[in-house]
Design a protein around this motif. Sequence first.
Motif, PDB file in Angstrom:
ATOM      1  N   ALA A   1       0.845  -1.205   0.000  1.00  0.00           N
ATOM      2  CA  ALA A   1       0.000   0.000   0.000  1.00  0.00           C
ATOM      3  C   ALA A   1       0.874   1.246   0.000  1.00  0.00           C
ATOM      4  CB  ALA A   1      -0.944  -0.011   1.196  1.00  0.00           C
ATOM      5  N   ASN A   2       1.948   1.221   0.778  1.00  0.00           N
ATOM      6  CA  ASN A   2       2.860   2.365   0.786  1.00  0.00           C
ATOM      7  C   ASN A   2       3.464   2.578  -0.592  1.00  0.00           C
ATOM      8  OD1 ASN A   2       2.371   2.768   3.485  1.00  0.00           O
ATOM      9  ND2 ASN A   2       4.260   1.794   4.171  1.00  0.00           N
ATOM     10  N   ALA A   3       3.883   1.502  -1.231  1.00  0.00           N
ATOM     11  CA  ALA A   3       4.472   1.615  -2.580  1.00  0.00           C
ATOM     12  C   ALA A   3       3.440   2.139  -3.573  1.00  0.00           C
ATOM     13  CB  ALA A   3       5.019   0.274  -3.037  1.00  0.00           C
ATOM     14  N   LEU A   4       2.212   1.689  -3.433  1.00  0.00           N
ATOM     15  CA  LEU A   4       1.155   2.163  -4.338  1.00  0.00           C
ATOM     16  C   LEU A   4       0.982   3.673  -4.198  1.00  0.00           C
ATOM     17  CD1 LEU A   4      -1.119   1.450  -6.344  1.00  0.00           C
ATOM     18  CD2 LEU A   4      -2.598   1.075  -4.365  1.00  0.00           C
ATOM     19  N   PHE A   5       1.000   4.185  -2.962  1.00  0.00           N
ATOM     20  CA  PHE A   5       0.849   5.625  -2.777  1.00  0.00           C
ATOM     21  C   PHE A   5       2.101   6.399  -3.175  1.00  0.00           C
ATOM     22  CE2 PHE A   5      -2.738   4.128  -0.212  1.00  0.00           C
ATOM     23  CZ  PHE A   5      -3.734   4.832  -0.873  1.00  0.00           C
ATOM     24  N   ARG A   6       3.259   5.791  -3.041  1.00  0.00           N
ATOM     25  CA  ARG A   6       4.476   6.437  -3.552  1.00  0.00           C
ATOM     26  C   ARG A   6       4.391   6.567  -5.075  1.00  0.00           C
ATOM     27  NH1 ARG A   6       9.606   3.575  -1.102  1.00  0.00           N
ATOM     28  NH2 ARG A   6      10.644   5.138  -2.381  1.00  0.00           N
ATOM     29  N   PHE A   7       3.902   5.521  -5.727  1.00  0.00           N
ATOM     30  CA  PHE A   7       3.696   5.554  -7.179  1.00  0.00           C
ATOM     31  C   PHE A   7       2.718   6.662  -7.550  1.00  0.00           C
ATOM     32  CE2 PHE A   7       0.470   4.130 -10.300  1.00  0.00           C
ATOM     33  CZ  PHE A   7       1.198   4.298 -11.464  1.00  0.00           C
ATOM     34  N   LEU A   8       1.603   6.726  -6.851  1.00  0.00           N
ATOM     35  CA  LEU A   8       0.597   7.761  -7.142  1.00  0.00           C
ATOM     36  C   LEU A   8       1.158   9.152  -6.894  1.00  0.00           C
ATOM     37  CD1 LEU A   8      -2.581   6.022  -5.642  1.00  0.00           C
ATOM     38  CD2 LEU A   8      -2.078   6.421  -8.065  1.00  0.00           C
ATOM     39  N   ASP A   9       1.878   9.326  -5.800  1.00  0.00           N
ATOM     40  CA  ASP A   9       2.495  10.634  -5.506  1.00  0.00           C
ATOM     41  C   ASP A   9       3.494  11.038  -6.588  1.00  0.00           C
ATOM     42  OD1 ASP A   9       1.106  11.196  -3.146  1.00  0.00           O
ATOM     43  OD2 ASP A   9       2.644  10.279  -1.864  1.00  0.00           O
TER      44      ASP A   9
END
Length: 130
Positions: free
Chosen positions: A115-123
């Motif tokens: 989930a953290n990686a997904l939000f880093r990708f989105l950011d």
Amino acid sequence: MPRTFVWTVALAGLAAAAFSAAPPAAHAVQEQSFEARTTSQLVDLCATPPGDPAYAQAVQFCHGFAAGALSYHRAASRPGSNPNFCGLPPSRQEAVGRFVAWARANPRVADDNPANALFRFLDANYACRR
């Protein structure tokens, strides 16, 4: 015996023989990937090729994980606040494909919480410019 029964049995036998002779899938999703404890496990599911026996389950898990994380983020955001992510791809499949490409290009996230990686990708790719 009716002729249709004979044809049905013959075709079923041919189909079974052809299926059992088919080469194994090149990718074969690992069962532990469904734990999605790391980004690499999630990427493994998201990148499952259509010929894999677990393709449907893997892709549905991947899409559900991503949609659930984004829905939770939106629900946890302050009411009336501006959205954090803009210009998201029009289809979930395209967004997932871009996430997989980003994660593979950034191997340092492989062991991160997915989930953290997904939000880093989105950011990194879809943060709204204010």
